[in-house]
Write a protein that holds these residues in place. Structure first.
Motif, short mmCIF file in Angstrom:
data_model
loop_
_atom_site.label_atom_id
_atom_site.label_comp_id
_atom_site.label_asym_id
_atom_site.label_seq_id
_atom_site.Cartn_x
_atom_site.Cartn_y
_atom_site.Cartn_z
N CYS A 419 -1.55 -6.71 16.24
CA CYS A 419 -0.17 -6.67 16.76
C CYS A 419 0.55 -5.47 16.16
N SER A 420 0.23 -4.30 16.65
CA SER A 420 0.86 -3.08 16.14
C SER A 420 2.35 -3.04 16.46
N GLU A 421 2.77 -3.74 17.52
CA GLU A 421 4.19 -3.73 17.86
C GLU A 421 5.02 -4.41 16.78
N LYS A 422 4.42 -5.35 16.03
CA LYS A 422 5.15 -5.99 14.94
C LYS A 422 5.40 -5.00 13.81
N ILE A 423 4.45 -4.11 13.57
CA ILE A 423 4.65 -3.09 12.53
C ILE A 423 5.74 -2.12 12.96
#
Length: 538
Positions: A419-423
């Motif tokens: 979940c790169s969008e969370k980073i």
């Protein structure tokens, strides 16, 4: 045990791989080997009483669960009849020998294991613990390592955990001999492809080595050490070595070995004790001849008694089981004396990490198939802060729909891939907070009184006009008496308080290079006109 000295022969093929090499793999575990390993590492009497072996198993399973490994416990069934002599020798029992002149005994069936022994109870506890963690068990018909090899050769699992080297002889392709869960965890791996490429030994060659060196099924042949046996097997070749040994028996072995002997040894008379074969007993059967025993051992390795890959027992064992949280809490309280909160603290972060890995696999598979949306939501709710664990980058994350767990640490690379969008959301929020912190609030404008400013400006202008017109100094209008009183009022105070003592003098530090300057007051007499000047002043 397996084959004598086989691990030493395969040393050049050993690979030490990082622990994350096991992620997303399906693994078969020879459960008895793990329990023996744990019990051997803790030889104290408290090992069984305090369930140390079971705690070690629990923590090892935690690590595999976090890596999203699907584990299958495989246990031993009955003891093969060909292994009875070895089994009783390990137990310290005397094996009764029968005279060679007697007739061959009828076949003896496999021996059922004692279900009430201490080790059998340990196995039951391990299977109960695995069931609560969602790990199925498969009870083998005879040898557990043989059943693991059948599953591995049928591609029903990616590898097998065992310390018995004869698993290669049963057909296994990938074997993990050991696993270490330290800071830099790793596994010890052997691949059959490496053995074939580096050593030139196939499955038939390894079975031939077991006949020469000895194994659980045979005692080996006199005069053959590790190097001699390897040279003999390589010279014959993997394709024909078993047929030659089965058909010709000791004669072929003698013929090949004699080529390497000296001239003196070549003409030495050989005795019938060149081969150390198993003597048939009441529990063993077979002909006394070496050829027949070779055939029996070869058949035991090539055709072991196992569940077939398409059997109902295997299909049931390959089915994923759910995680039973309440059952695990009860077992940990019964075995270890842990509270439910402590059990959750140990296992729930690993379950959450496994769910995140499964979500990552699902998203990657969907994107590879061209599917943009995934029907499952990301288990990570938000990233709270970064941290370092054993020198590795981690994130503290909050979880969604995870009962009993709110926050735990997860490897940063896993969060990045899942979940790169969370980073990106976390970094954006962090930059915004930093910007707001650095931005200062504007000072409120001072309220000015324009009327007061105008009044001061007016008075200042009048003063300038007065000076310009040559206004007289107020002191010149004062008479002599008034002048003296005026100066006196300035220089002398109105009264002195004699009741209050004067404060003590303060010592002041004066630089050495500077000298105190005496202060004096000169009174300048102000006169009105030139006529008041005394004649002596001129």
């Amino acid at each position: 045990m397996g084959v004598k000295n086989l691990w030493d022969i395969l040393e050049s093929c050993k690979k030490t791989l990082p622990l994350h090499h096991l992620q997303n793999k399906k693994l078969c575990v020879d459960l008895s080997c793990w329990l023996v390993q744990f019990a051997t590492a803790n030889r104290s009497p408290a090992c069984v009483k305090d369930k140390v072996y079971l705690k070690s198993l629990f923590h090892r399973l935690r690590a595999l669960i976090a890596l999203n490994c699907s584990v299958i416990f495989v246990t031993d069934g009955s003891i093969p009849s060909i292994k009875l002599a070895t089994y009783r020798r390990r137990l310290g029992l005397q094996v009764e020998r029968v005279n060679e002149s007697t007739k061959p005994l009828p076949p003896v069936p496999s021996l059922r294991r004692n279900k009430g022994s201490e080790f059998s109870c340990m196995m039951k506890e391990a299977k109960m613990l695995g069931m609560a963690l969602g790990i199925p068990s498969l009870d083998g018909i005879e040898e557990a390592e043989a059943q693991c090899a059948v599953l591995n050769s049928a591609s029903l699992c990616d590898g097998c955990f065992t310390s018995d080297s004869d698993i290669f002889l049963f057909g296994a392709r990938t074997v993990y001999r050991d696993i270490i869960l330290a800071d830099s965890g790793y596994v010890v791996c052997y691949e059959m492809a490496d053995i074939e490429r580096k050593l030139g030994f196939g499955r038939n060659s390894l079975i031939s080595l077991s006949l020469l060196l000895g194994s659980d099924y045979s005692n080996g042949v006199h005069g053959f050490g590790t190097e001699t046996a390897c040279r003999f097997v390589k010279s014959v070749g993997d394709d024909s070595v078993l047929n030659q040994m089965a058909l010709e028996g000791v004669a072929a072995i003698r013929k090949k070995r004699n080529k390497d002997r000296t001239e003196k040894d070549r003409f030495t008379e050989h005795t019938e004790n060149d081969i150390c074969v198993k003597k048939p007993t009441n529990e063993e059967h077979g002909l006394v001849g070496s050829e027949s025993q070779f055939t029996e051992v070869i058949d035991a390795f090539l055709n072991p008694k196992c569940h077939s890959p398409d059997s109902e027992a295997v299909q049931r064992a390959c089915t994923d089981l759910p995680f039973l949280r309440s059952e695990l809490q009860q077992l940990c309280e019964m075995f270890f004396g842990w509270s439910p909160e402590k059990t959750d603290e140990y296992i729930l972060p690993k379950i959450a990490e496994r769910d995140l890995r499964r979500f990552r696999n699902l998203t990657h598979t969907s994107s590879a198939l061209g599917v943009d949306t995934v029907p499952v939501t990301c288990p990570v709710s938000a990233i709270l802060k970064p941290r370092k664990v054993h020198g590795e980058e981690y994130y503290d994350v909050s979880w969604r729909n995870m009962e009993g767990l709110k926050v735990s640490s997860v490897p940063a690379d896993l969060v990045q891939s899942a979940c790169s969008e969370k980073i990106a959301e976390f970094l954006s929020k962090k930059d915004e907070e930093k910007h707001n912190k650095q931005k200062r609030k504007p000072k409120p404008a001072k309220q000015t009184n324009k009327a007061a400013i105008n009044e001061v400006d007016k008075q200042f202008k009048e003063l300038l006009i007065t000076i310009k017109d040559g206004a007289r100094n107020p002191l010149t209008d004062i008479s002599n008496n008034s002048r003296e009183n005026y100066v006196k009022d300035i220089l002398e105070p109105d009264f002195f308080d004699l009741c209050t003592p004067s404060p003590p003098p303060r010592a002041s530090k004066v630089a050495k290079s500077r000298k105190p300057i005496a202060q004096s007051v000169h009174l300048i007499e102000i006169i009105d006109s030139e006529s008041d000047v005394s004649p002596g002043a001129c």
